[in-house]
Motif scaffolding. Structure first.
Motif, PDB file in Angstrom:
ATOM      1  N   VAL A  84       0.924  -1.252   0.143  1.00  0.00           N
ATOM      2  CA  VAL A  84      -0.015  -0.055  -0.137  1.00  0.00           C
ATOM      3  C   VAL A  84       0.769   1.347  -0.068  1.00  0.00           C
ATOM      4  O   VAL A  84       1.864   1.160   0.208  1.00  0.00           O
ATOM      5  CB  VAL A  84      -1.018   0.091   1.357  1.00  0.00           C
ATOM      6  CG1 VAL A  84      -2.006  -1.171   1.138  1.00  0.00           C
ATOM      7  CG2 VAL A  84      -0.378   0.026   2.511  1.00  0.00           C
ATOM      8  N   SER A  85       0.118   2.428  -0.126  1.00  0.00           N
ATOM      9  CA  SER A  85       0.688   3.765  -0.488  1.00  0.00           C
ATOM     10  C   SER A  85       1.722   3.955   0.937  1.00  0.00           C
ATOM     11  O   SER A  85       2.807   4.415   0.548  1.00  0.00           O
ATOM     12  CB  SER A  85      -0.216   4.870  -0.151  1.00  0.00           C
ATOM     13  OG  SER A  85      -1.093   4.987   0.973  1.00  0.00           O
ATOM     14  N   GLY A  86       1.478   3.495   2.094  1.00  0.00           N
ATOM     15  CA  GLY A  86       2.582   3.850   3.141  1.00  0.00           C
ATOM     16  C   GLY A  86       3.603   3.173   3.127  1.00  0.00           C
ATOM     17  O   GLY A  86       4.896   3.521   3.445  1.00  0.00           O
ATOM     18  N   GLU A  87       3.570   1.898   2.570  1.00  0.00           N
ATOM     19  CA  GLU A  87       4.884   0.979   2.367  1.00  0.00           C
ATOM     20  C   GLU A  87       5.574   1.592   1.295  1.00  0.00           C
ATOM     21  O   GLU A  87       6.893   1.646   1.636  1.00  0.00           O
ATOM     22  CB  GLU A  87       4.309  -0.446   1.805  1.00  0.00           C
ATOM     23  CG  GLU A  87       3.593  -1.196   2.988  1.00  0.00           C
ATOM     24  CD  GLU A  87       3.026  -2.566   2.551  1.00  0.00           C
ATOM     25  OE1 GLU A  87       3.823  -3.449   2.484  1.00  0.00           O
ATOM     26  OE2 GLU A  87       1.881  -3.016   2.269  1.00  0.00           O
ATOM     27  N   TYR A  88       5.172   1.941   0.266  1.00  0.00           N
ATOM     28  CA  TYR A  88       5.912   2.518  -0.887  1.00  0.00           C
ATOM     29  C   TYR A  88       6.476   4.101  -0.440  1.00  0.00           C
ATOM     30  O   TYR A  88       7.598   3.924  -0.612  1.00  0.00           O
ATOM     31  CB  TYR A  88       4.658   2.977  -2.031  1.00  0.00           C
ATOM     32  CG  TYR A  88       5.259   3.646  -3.209  1.00  0.00           C
ATOM     33  CD1 TYR A  88       5.833   2.995  -4.197  1.00  0.00           C
ATOM     34  CD2 TYR A  88       5.263   5.139  -3.146  1.00  0.00           C
ATOM     35  CE1 TYR A  88       6.505   3.656  -5.163  1.00  0.00           C
ATOM     36  CE2 TYR A  88       5.871   5.820  -4.371  1.00  0.00           C
ATOM     37  CZ  TYR A  88       6.448   5.336  -5.255  1.00  0.00           C
ATOM     38  OH  TYR A  88       6.963   5.937  -6.357  1.00  0.00           O
ATOM     39  N   ALA A  89       5.573   4.803   0.418  1.00  0.00           N
ATOM     40  CA  ALA A  89       6.107   5.991   0.689  1.00  0.00           C
ATOM     41  C   ALA A  89       7.423   5.937   1.723  1.00  0.00           C
ATOM     42  O   ALA A  89       8.489   6.516   1.720  1.00  0.00           O
ATOM     43  CB  ALA A  89       5.057   6.991   1.427  1.00  0.00           C
ATOM     44  N   MET A  90       7.210   4.935   2.611  1.00  0.00           N
ATOM     45  CA  MET A  90       8.336   4.792   3.561  1.00  0.00           C
ATOM     46  C   MET A  90       9.598   4.343   2.869  1.00  0.00           C
ATOM     47  O   MET A  90      10.700   4.920   3.190  1.00  0.00           O
ATOM     48  CB  MET A  90       7.997   3.749   4.745  1.00  0.00           C
ATOM     49  CG  MET A  90       6.969   4.200   5.796  1.00  0.00           C
ATOM     50  SD  MET A  90       6.794   2.935   7.146  1.00  0.00           S
ATOM     51  CE  MET A  90       6.686   1.584   6.380  1.00  0.00           C
ATOM     52  N   ILE A  91       9.390   3.535   1.851  1.00  0.00           N
ATOM     53  CA  ILE A  91      10.854   3.060   1.300  1.00  0.00           C
ATOM     54  C   ILE A  91      11.394   4.050   0.384  1.00  0.00           C
ATOM     55  O   ILE A  91      12.458   4.343   0.346  1.00  0.00           O
ATOM     56  CB  ILE A  91      10.421   1.874   0.537  1.00  0.00           C
ATOM     57  CG1 ILE A  91       9.852   0.537   1.348  1.00  0.00           C
ATOM     58  CG2 ILE A  91      11.561   1.371  -0.311  1.00  0.00           C
ATOM     59  CD1 ILE A  91       9.483  -0.696   0.869  1.00  0.00           C
ATOM     60  N   LYS A  92      10.195   4.968  -0.407  1.00  0.00           N
ATOM     61  CA  LYS A  92      10.925   5.933  -1.009  1.00  0.00           C
ATOM     62  C   LYS A  92      11.501   7.136  -0.327  1.00  0.00           C
ATOM     63  O   LYS A  92      12.590   7.435  -0.783  1.00  0.00           O
ATOM     64  CB  LYS A  92       9.745   6.422  -1.886  1.00  0.00           C
ATOM     65  CG  LYS A  92       9.179   5.883  -3.181  1.00  0.00           C
ATOM     66  CD  LYS A  92      10.321   6.250  -4.046  1.00  0.00           C
ATOM     67  CE  LYS A  92      10.041   5.263  -5.294  1.00  0.00           C
ATOM     68  NZ  LYS A  92      10.806   5.571  -6.556  1.00  0.00           N
ATOM     69  N   ALA A  93      11.038   7.219   0.970  1.00  0.00           N
ATOM     70  CA  ALA A  93      11.505   8.196   1.617  1.00  0.00           C
ATOM     71  C   ALA A  93      13.003   8.018   2.220  1.00  0.00           C
ATOM     72  O   ALA A  93      13.874   8.884   2.211  1.00  0.00           O
ATOM     73  CB  ALA A  93      10.734   8.762   2.774  1.00  0.00           C
ATOM     74  N   ALA A  94      12.924   6.770   2.716  1.00  0.00           N
ATOM     75  CA  ALA A  94      14.450   6.333   3.142  1.00  0.00           C
ATOM     76  C   ALA A  94      15.257   6.249   2.099  1.00  0.00           C
ATOM     77  O   ALA A  94      16.535   6.496   2.338  1.00  0.00           O
ATOM     78  CB  ALA A  94      14.301   4.990   3.992  1.00  0.00           C
ATOM     79  N   GLY A  95      14.960   6.107   1.124  1.00  0.00           N
ATOM     80  CA  GLY A  95      15.880   5.749  -0.401  1.00  0.00           C
ATOM     81  C   GLY A  95      16.272   7.085  -0.495  1.00  0.00           C
ATOM     82  O   GLY A  95      17.470   7.318  -0.875  1.00  0.00           O
ATOM     83  N   ALA A  96      15.263   8.171  -0.517  1.00  0.00           N
ATOM     84  CA  ALA A  96      15.698   9.612  -1.079  1.00  0.00           C
ATOM     85  C   ALA A  96      16.843   9.976  -0.124  1.00  0.00           C
ATOM     86  O   ALA A  96      17.612  11.005  -0.277  1.00  0.00           O
ATOM     87  CB  ALA A  96      14.455  10.341  -1.059  1.00  0.00           C
ATOM     88  N   ASN A  97      16.525   9.752   1.229  1.00  0.00           N
ATOM     89  CA  ASN A  97      17.563  10.114   2.274  1.00  0.00           C
ATOM     90  C   ASN A  97      18.896   9.538   2.063  1.00  0.00           C
ATOM     91  O   ASN A  97      19.729  10.075   2.941  1.00  0.00           O
ATOM     92  CB  ASN A  97      17.163  10.161   3.764  1.00  0.00           C
ATOM     93  CG  ASN A  97      16.084  10.979   4.007  1.00  0.00           C
ATOM     94  OD1 ASN A  97      16.547  12.203   4.061  1.00  0.00           O
ATOM     95  ND2 ASN A  97      14.828  10.973   4.368  1.00  0.00           N
ATOM     96  N   GLY A  98      18.939   8.409   1.264  1.00  0.00           N
ATOM     97  CA  GLY A  98      20.256   7.829   1.524  1.00  0.00           C
ATOM     98  C   GLY A  98      20.356   6.926   2.589  1.00  0.00           C
ATOM     99  O   GLY A  98      21.584   6.274   2.753  1.00  0.00           O
ATOM    100  N   TRP A  99      19.283   6.608   3.068  1.00  0.00           N
ATOM    101  CA  TRP A  99      19.484   5.555   4.545  1.00  0.00           C
ATOM    102  C   TRP A  99      19.461   4.201   4.151  1.00  0.00           C
ATOM    103  O   TRP A  99      19.686   3.479   4.903  1.00  0.00           O
ATOM    104  CB  TRP A  99      18.211   5.793   5.463  1.00  0.00           C
ATOM    105  CG  TRP A  99      18.185   7.384   6.210  1.00  0.00           C
ATOM    106  CD1 TRP A  99      19.461   8.177   6.163  1.00  0.00           C
ATOM    107  CD2 TRP A  99      17.266   8.081   6.592  1.00  0.00           C
ATOM    108  NE1 TRP A  99      19.437   9.459   6.663  1.00  0.00           N
ATOM    109  CE2 TRP A  99      17.851   9.332   6.941  1.00  0.00           C
ATOM    110  CE3 TRP A  99      15.895   8.054   6.906  1.00  0.00           C
ATOM    111  CZ2 TRP A  99      17.230  10.521   7.522  1.00  0.00           C
ATOM    112  CZ3 TRP A  99      15.378   9.155   7.432  1.00  0.00           C
ATOM    113  CH2 TRP A  99      15.762  10.257   7.584  1.00  0.00           C
ATOM    114  N   VAL A 100      18.538   3.762   3.002  1.00  0.00           N
ATOM    115  CA  VAL A 100      18.547   2.427   2.443  1.00  0.00           C
ATOM    116  C   VAL A 100      18.850   2.562   0.878  1.00  0.00           C
ATOM    117  O   VAL A 100      18.454   3.711   0.332  1.00  0.00           O
ATOM    118  CB  VAL A 100      17.310   1.872   2.835  1.00  0.00           C
ATOM    119  CG1 VAL A 100      17.257   1.539   4.391  1.00  0.00           C
ATOM    120  CG2 VAL A 100      16.158   2.182   2.325  1.00  0.00           C
ATOM    121  N   ASP A 101      19.068   1.789   0.180  1.00  0.00           N
ATOM    122  CA  ASP A 101      19.083   1.466  -1.061  1.00  0.00           C
ATOM    123  C   ASP A 101      17.545   1.322  -1.528  1.00  0.00           C
ATOM    124  O   ASP A 101      17.123   0.209  -1.118  1.00  0.00           O
ATOM    125  CB  ASP A 101      20.112   0.372  -1.629  1.00  0.00           C
ATOM    126  CG  ASP A 101      20.003   0.427  -3.318  1.00  0.00           C
ATOM    127  OD1 ASP A 101      18.794   0.761  -3.848  1.00  0.00           O
ATOM    128  OD2 ASP A 101      20.885  -0.269  -3.647  1.00  0.00           O
TER     129      ASP A 101
END
Ligand code: PBG
Length: 329
Positions: free
Chosen positions: A277-294
């Protein structure tokens, strides 16, 4: 289990060819369902702030997106309608109107793509009601299950008439699959399939979606969506849906509910889908954008986990990027 003194598990991990050779789970573009948003009265596509890369679309931009999806091997899109605020009312009548935004989009895409791309329609009133609930309200402001059912039946028939291959009741009203099946059959749409949102939880992971559809909801959906602490009732929900004629059942959200998915997949007589869902997508995108995860690696790992747990189909906003990545690998 007995012991295996000469066994070295690392032997089968030594190189990429070996790892691919013994992989138990393989994602494929045709497993993926792309959820999309069609908005009324937009001059140009509008990005959803909390879902980078996901847009509210115009008919034109949605048609282009559908072409991209087909080009990377995706077989199905799931369409949500976003009406103009002034077209919302207490019963969500724009959901049933053939001129409503979702029905217009279905007609346009079916005419354009025929059976090349399966069109799934979201069959729920929440985007179309001025109070934002998935059903109509009674005198005390409570969601009225039985008064909602005939509206779902009419909505499903309108979607089938417009060109949907699959309708997807997501409102968690008791009996919704049965009334929709009967109405579709009576109207001559015996071939239109039902994707039942069987185990849909009252989840905080839906947060960004509310922005995506311009939701009018105040409060929550806990009187109709499932309590996140419960597994057992998902089995009953799924059994009811199958007995009422569901062609697919679904679990939603996906990653926090893999135990539910696995439980249902072990005994379901019909395909089992899961919705990232949207929140799963948003969390991964946000952490990725911060460089915290790939972000891309985490997304693909999540999708593989959802498949490993038993999903036959996966709804994901990342479908096109995933399909591209899978082609390259
Ligand atoms: C309701 C509906 C929701 C989602 C899909 N259908 C939201 C809700 O129940 O509040 C959520 C999808 C997502 O979060 O990606 N018709």
């Amino acid at each position: 289990m007995s012991s295996f003194p000469t066994r070295r598990p690392r032997r089968l991990r030594a190189n990429p060819a070996l790892r691919e050779f013994v992989a138990e789970t393989r994602l494929h573009a045709s497993d993926l369902i792309l959820p999309v948003f069609i908005a009324d009265g937009l001059a140009a596509p509008r990005e959803i702030a909390s879902m980078p890369g996901v847009y509210q679309h115009t008919l034109e931009s949605l048609t282009q997106l559908a072409e991209e999806a087909i080009a990377v091997g995706i077989k199905c899109i799931d369409i949500f309608g976003v009406p103009r605020p002034e077209d919302k009312d207490a019963t969500g009548s724009a959901a049933i109107d053939p001129e409503g935004i979702l029905n217009r989009a279905l007609a346009h895409l079916r005419e354009r793509f025929g059976d090349q791309l399966l069109l799934m329609a979201d069959t729920c009133l929440d985007e179309f009601t001025d109070h934002g609930h998935c059903g109509v309200l009674d005198g005390q402001g409570r969601v009225d299950n039985d008064a909602t059912l005939p509206l779902y039946a009419q909505m499903a028939v309108a979607q089938a008439r417009a060109g949907a291959h699959i309708v997807s009741p997501s409102g968690m009203m008791d009996g919704q699959v049965g009334v929709i099946r009967d109405a579709l059959d009576d109207a001559g749409f015996a071939d239109v399939a039902i994707m039942a949102y069987s185990a849909k939880y009252a989840s905080a992971f839906f947060g960004p979606f509310r922005e995506a559809v311009g939701s009018s909801l105040e409060g929550d959906r806990r009187t109709y969506q499932q309590d996140p602490r419960n597994l057992r009732e998902s089995v009953m929900e799924a059994e009811l849906d199958v007995s009422e004629g569901a062609d697919f059942i679904m679990v939603k959200p996906a990653l926090p509910y893999l135990d539910v998915l696995k439980t249902l997949a072990e005994s379901s007589p019909v395909p089992v889908a899961a919705y990232q869902v949207s929140g799963e997508y948003a969390m991964i995108k946000a952490a990725g954008a911060n460089g915290w995860v790939d972000g891309d690696a985490v997304m693909l790992e999540s999708l593989a986990s959802i498949k490993r747990a038993g999903a036959d189909q996966i709804f994901t906003y990342y479908a096109i990027e995933a399909a591209r990545a899978l082609r390259e690998s």
